[in-house]
Write a protein that holds these residues in place. Structure first.
Motif, short mmCIF file in Angstrom:
data_model
loop_
_atom_site.label_atom_id
_atom_site.label_comp_id
_atom_site.label_asym_id
_atom_site.label_seq_id
_atom_site.Cartn_x
_atom_site.Cartn_y
_atom_site.Cartn_z
N TYR A 119 0.84 -1.20 0.00
CA TYR A 119 0.00 0.00 0.00
C TYR A 119 0.88 1.24 0.00
CZ TYR A 119 0.71 -0.10 5.16
OH TYR A 119 1.23 -0.13 6.43
N ILE A 120 0.32 2.34 -0.51
CA ILE A 120 1.03 3.62 -0.58
C ILE A 120 0.16 4.69 0.05
CG2 ILE A 120 1.91 5.41 -2.13
CD1 ILE A 120 2.73 3.25 -4.08
N VAL A 121 0.76 5.44 0.96
CA VAL A 121 0.09 6.57 1.62
C VAL A 121 0.72 7.85 1.07
CG1 VAL A 121 -0.49 7.70 3.79
CG2 VAL A 121 -0.30 5.19 3.70
N LEU A 122 -0.06 8.60 0.31
CA LEU A 122 0.42 9.83 -0.33
C LEU A 122 -0.02 11.05 0.47
CD1 LEU A 122 1.66 11.37 -2.81
CD2 LEU A 122 -0.64 11.28 -3.81
N VAL A 123 0.91 11.94 0.78
CA VAL A 123 0.54 13.20 1.44
C VAL A 123 -0.19 14.07 0.42
CG1 VAL A 123 1.42 15.32 2.47
CG2 VAL A 123 2.41 13.11 3.13
N CYS A 124 -1.49 14.24 0.65
CA CYS A 124 -2.33 15.04 -0.25
C CYS A 124 -2.40 16.49 0.21
CB CYS A 124 -3.73 14.44 -0.32
SG CYS A 124 -3.76 12.75 -0.92
N LYS A 125 -2.35 16.72 1.52
CA LYS A 125 -2.26 18.08 2.09
C LYS A 125 -1.59 17.97 3.45
CE LYS A 125 -5.49 20.36 4.39
NZ LYS A 125 -4.80 20.97 5.56
N HIS A 126 -0.49 18.69 3.60
CA HIS A 126 0.21 18.73 4.88
C HIS A 126 -0.26 19.95 5.66
CE1 HIS A 126 3.66 18.16 7.67
NE2 HIS A 126 3.57 16.90 7.27
N VAL A 154 -2.48 13.56 -7.14
CA VAL A 154 -3.26 12.51 -6.51
C VAL A 154 -3.93 11.63 -7.57
CG1 VAL A 154 -5.19 12.00 -4.95
CG2 VAL A 154 -3.58 13.84 -4.40
N ARG A 155 -4.45 12.26 -8.62
CA ARG A 155 -5.06 11.48 -9.70
C ARG A 155 -4.06 10.49 -10.29
NH1 ARG A 155 -9.40 9.89 -10.59
NH2 ARG A 155 -10.35 11.96 -10.49
N GLN A 156 -2.86 10.95 -10.55
CA GLN A 156 -1.85 10.09 -11.16
C GLN A 156 -1.49 8.92 -10.23
OE1 GLN A 156 1.40 12.35 -13.27
NE2 GLN A 156 0.28 14.10 -12.44
N VAL A 170 -4.55 7.82 1.50
CA VAL A 170 -4.26 9.25 1.49
C VAL A 170 -3.92 9.75 2.90
CG1 VAL A 170 -5.78 9.62 -0.48
CG2 VAL A 170 -6.66 10.02 1.82
N TYR A 171 -2.95 10.65 2.94
CA TYR A 171 -2.62 11.40 4.15
C TYR A 171 -3.26 12.77 4.01
CZ TYR A 171 0.36 14.47 7.10
OH TYR A 171 0.85 15.41 7.99
N TYR A 172 -3.90 13.24 5.09
CA TYR A 172 -4.50 14.57 5.09
C TYR A 172 -4.33 15.17 6.48
CZ TYR A 172 -7.84 18.37 4.34
OH TYR A 172 -8.43 19.61 4.21
N LYS A 222 -11.37 4.04 -5.31
CA LYS A 222 -11.41 3.55 -3.94
C LYS A 222 -10.20 4.03 -3.14
CE LYS A 222 -11.93 -0.62 -1.16
NZ LYS A 222 -11.84 -2.10 -1.14
N VAL A 223 -10.48 4.61 -1.98
CA VAL A 223 -9.44 4.99 -1.02
C VAL A 223 -9.54 4.01 0.14
CG1 VAL A 223 -8.65 6.76 0.58
CG2 VAL A 223 -9.47 7.42 -1.70
N ASP A 224 -8.48 3.23 0.35
CA ASP A 224 -8.55 2.14 1.33
C ASP A 224 -8.22 2.59 2.76
OD1 ASP A 224 -9.20 -0.18 -0.33
OD2 ASP A 224 -7.29 0.21 -1.29
N LEU A 225 -7.50 3.69 2.90
CA LEU A 225 -7.06 4.14 4.23
C LEU A 225 -6.86 5.64 4.20
CD1 LEU A 225 -4.34 2.43 6.43
CD2 LEU A 225 -4.12 4.85 5.88
N VAL A 226 -7.22 6.30 5.31
CA VAL A 226 -6.95 7.74 5.46
C VAL A 226 -6.07 7.92 6.69
CG1 VAL A 226 -7.93 10.03 5.83
CG2 VAL A 226 -9.11 8.40 4.33
N TRP A 227 -4.95 8.59 6.47
CA TRP A 227 -3.92 8.79 7.49
C TRP A 227 -3.98 10.27 7.92
CZ3 TRP A 227 0.44 10.09 10.11
CH2 TRP A 227 1.24 9.09 10.68
N PHE A 228 -4.64 10.53 9.05
CA PHE A 228 -4.70 11.90 9.56
C PHE A 228 -3.43 12.22 10.36
CE2 PHE A 228 -9.28 11.01 9.03
CZ PHE A 228 -9.64 12.11 8.28
#
Length: 584
Positions: A119-126, A154-156, A170-172, A222-228
């Protein structure tokens, strides 16, 4: 990341400050009491994540142009004024020059997948508020007309993950230094992380904050996980930002979405940062770890951890029944730093041979020590040997019979099982310098076995010639605290120094490993042992230590071991010192 320390039948940790010589238990202890009979059940919606065991974190944004830390290098940052940081007026306009034309999402996903990351967690907004996605709620984003790149990152990444069968996460960060509604009514002045007290501003910000999460959850597949991050009782209390309402909204979109514990609510899993979590087979956890020596976003000239160290950290996480989330920080042009690529490829090579001992396993039954950890699946136990003392490893007894043993990747292994111990023997030529994995096939389930504690625990004390600023956080104990990211530091300008460990009883030392926090400062050194007579003898000597120095020595019974630094370019700093010992 946790490191290995002193041992008797295991290697163990020690600690004392310069002037305080307090004995310390040597083996890393489990914080919560483990289950009496096997690991706890996994919630169904989290099964894929727990089976994955290994993921990629990506911290990236316009701040890579400056090579400083994302969010935190801004002035002000989430903690308030930040003198010496990047002024807000400059930081907030970097996106107008950010043009990462070499960004290649499929290539990054392929790197991750080859390394065994599921899995990959991408920082979408820090915390800085910049959005790597095409939000309709702000112009401070990668697709702004003022952005030369003008493509949705994020789309890519979402498309590349979905195409490759990698879980997209996604990280938010709820705090937002760029949004004026978040900055309202700061108390005390200059601190941006405190609760929004103005009701109108809070309502506006919550619509913005919740709205952006809805965009991420509904516009990118589909977003499988959100990392706050940084949403807790101090920085952004859950009631002020309506965390309960937000989670309800998110689960309405995806009932199976996994949510971490940094939203002011317990969430689905714990998130130790920059260290390996304690053994816990009841509450899911994930350690997030940088590949470099501390910064999350891209840093030119960064000192990177060795591939061996990263592999051992992965083993320590999985052996503790946790996940590892390993970070990369792409360059300003979007390419991944060549050293980061090299580390991922080295991990991929190790995983190709040893992956069955990671993915789909649980921690135990042997509790983690500084010399070995273990994982299990079905009727298999995988022993990960992180540091050898010669060619043998002595383990406590297993309550089940071992039918067969094999070395992952091939090679000879000899196993002897007795009533009180299990001995594993692998010739030095067949040992993996990072992590040697031996698979034990049992005559019954490994999943119902109670955890097994190491049989023997050494006790040591530590001291040093001097400590930087006499500060406890840099004391001698920090070289022996089971944490490779802490360190003993000597005062600035020091050219000669010593670091010493004293055993409570004589130990038979057969090897020494030393890691410099600032590599290659040490130019000449000796490793000495003190005999029972009180005389010091030289066990090894050399000209450079570097990121990871190891030497085997003829077994000798000593009461103390000392690193005697005879010359250094500047203040020596040692993050880890490990002695291999044999039973008497």
């Amino acid at each position: 990341m946790k490191a290995s320390k002193f041992t008797l039948s295991t290697l163990a940790a020690a600690g004392a400050l310069l002037a305080v010589m307090a004995a310390t238990p040597a083996t890393r202890a489990a914080a919560p009491a483990p289950a009496a009979q096997g690991p706890g059940a996994t919630p169904p919606h989290m099964q894929w994540w727990r089976d994955a065991r290994f993921g990629m974190f990506i911290h990236w944004g316009p701040i890579s142009l400056k090579g400083t830390e994302i969010g935190w290098s801004r002035d002000p940052n989430p903690g308030g004024p930040n003198p010496g940081g990047v002024p807000a007026a400059e930081y907030d306009n970097l996106y107008k020059r950010f043009n990462p034309t070499k960004f290649n999402a499929p290539a990054i996903v392929a790197l991750a997948k080859a390394a065994g990351m599921k899995y990959i967690v991408l920082v979408c907004k820090h915390h800085d508020g910049f959005c790597e996605f095409d939000s309709s709620l702000t112009d401070y984003k990668i697709t702004s007309p003022l952005s030369p790149y003008h493509k949705d990152i994020v789309r890519q990444m979402a498309d590349a993950c979905h195409a490759a069968g990698v879980h997209f996460c996604v990280y938010y960060s709820p705090p937002d230094l760029h949004n004026p509604d978040y900055m309202v009514n700061q108390t005390p002045p200059g601190h941006s992380e405190l609760p929004l007290k103005d009701p109108a501003a809070r309502a506006r910000y919550n619509r913005y904050f919740h709205g952006q999460l809805h965009e991420l959850m509904t516009h990118y597949g589909k977003v499988d996980l959100v990392w706050f991050d940084k949403m807790d009782s101090v920085h952004s209390p859950a009631p002020f930002l309506d965390a309960d309402g937000l989670l309800a909204e998110m689960r309405a979109v995806n009932p199976n979405v996994i949510i971490n514990n940094r939203i002011g609510l317990p969430g689905d899993f714990q998130t130790p940062e920059q260290n390996v979590g304690d053994y816990n087979d009841q509450r899911p956890w994930e350690s997030c770890i940088t590949m470099g020596m501390g910064q999350w976003s891209y840093k030119p000239g960064e000192t990177y951890k060795s591939a061996s160290r990263l592999i051992r950290t992965l083993a320590q996480c999985v052996g503790g029944d946790g996940n590892m989330l390993l970070n990369i920080g792409p360059q300003p042009d979007g390419a991944v730093d060549p050293t980061q690529v090299d580390r991922l490829r080295s991990i991929a090579a190790w995983m190709k041979k040893n992956g069955e001992s990671v993915a789909g396993t649980r921690g135990g039954p042997y509790l983690p020590t500084t010399r070995y950890v273990s994982t299990r699946r079905g009727d298999m136990v995988y022993v990960h040997v992180l540091h050898w003392s010669g060619d043998q490893l002595l383990l406590p007894a297993l309550p089940r019979h071992v039918l067969t043993s094999r070395l992952l990747g091939g090679g000879p292994v000899h196993m002897t099982q007795g009533a009180s111990s299990v001995t594993l023997q692998v010739p030095a030529a067949s040992q993996d310098a990072s992590d040697t994995v031996i698979a034990l096939h049992l005559d019954g389930s490994a999943m119902t076995l109670a955890t097994i504690l190491a049989a023997t625990t050494a006790k040591v004390t530590a001291s040093a010639s001097a400590v930087y600023g006499n500060a406890p956080e840099f004391g001698a104990a920090r070289a022996f605290d089971d944490d490779e990211d802490s360190r003993w530091a000597s005062p600035s300008g020091t050219r000669q120094a010593w670091l010493q460990a004293d055993y409570a009883s004589p130990q038979k030392v057969c090897g020494v490993t030393v890691e410099e926090a600032n590599a290659f400062r040490v130019q000449k050194f000796q490793i000495q042992g003190r005999l029972g007579s009180g005389d010091w003898v030289t066990l090894a000597e050399g000209t450079h230590l570097g990121p990871e120095y190891h030497t085997s020595v003829a077994p000798v019974s000593v009461t103390s071991v000392r690193l005697n630094i005879l010359d250094a370019t500047d203040a020596p700093t040692i993050s880890s010192m490990l002695m291999d010992t044999l039973p008497h």
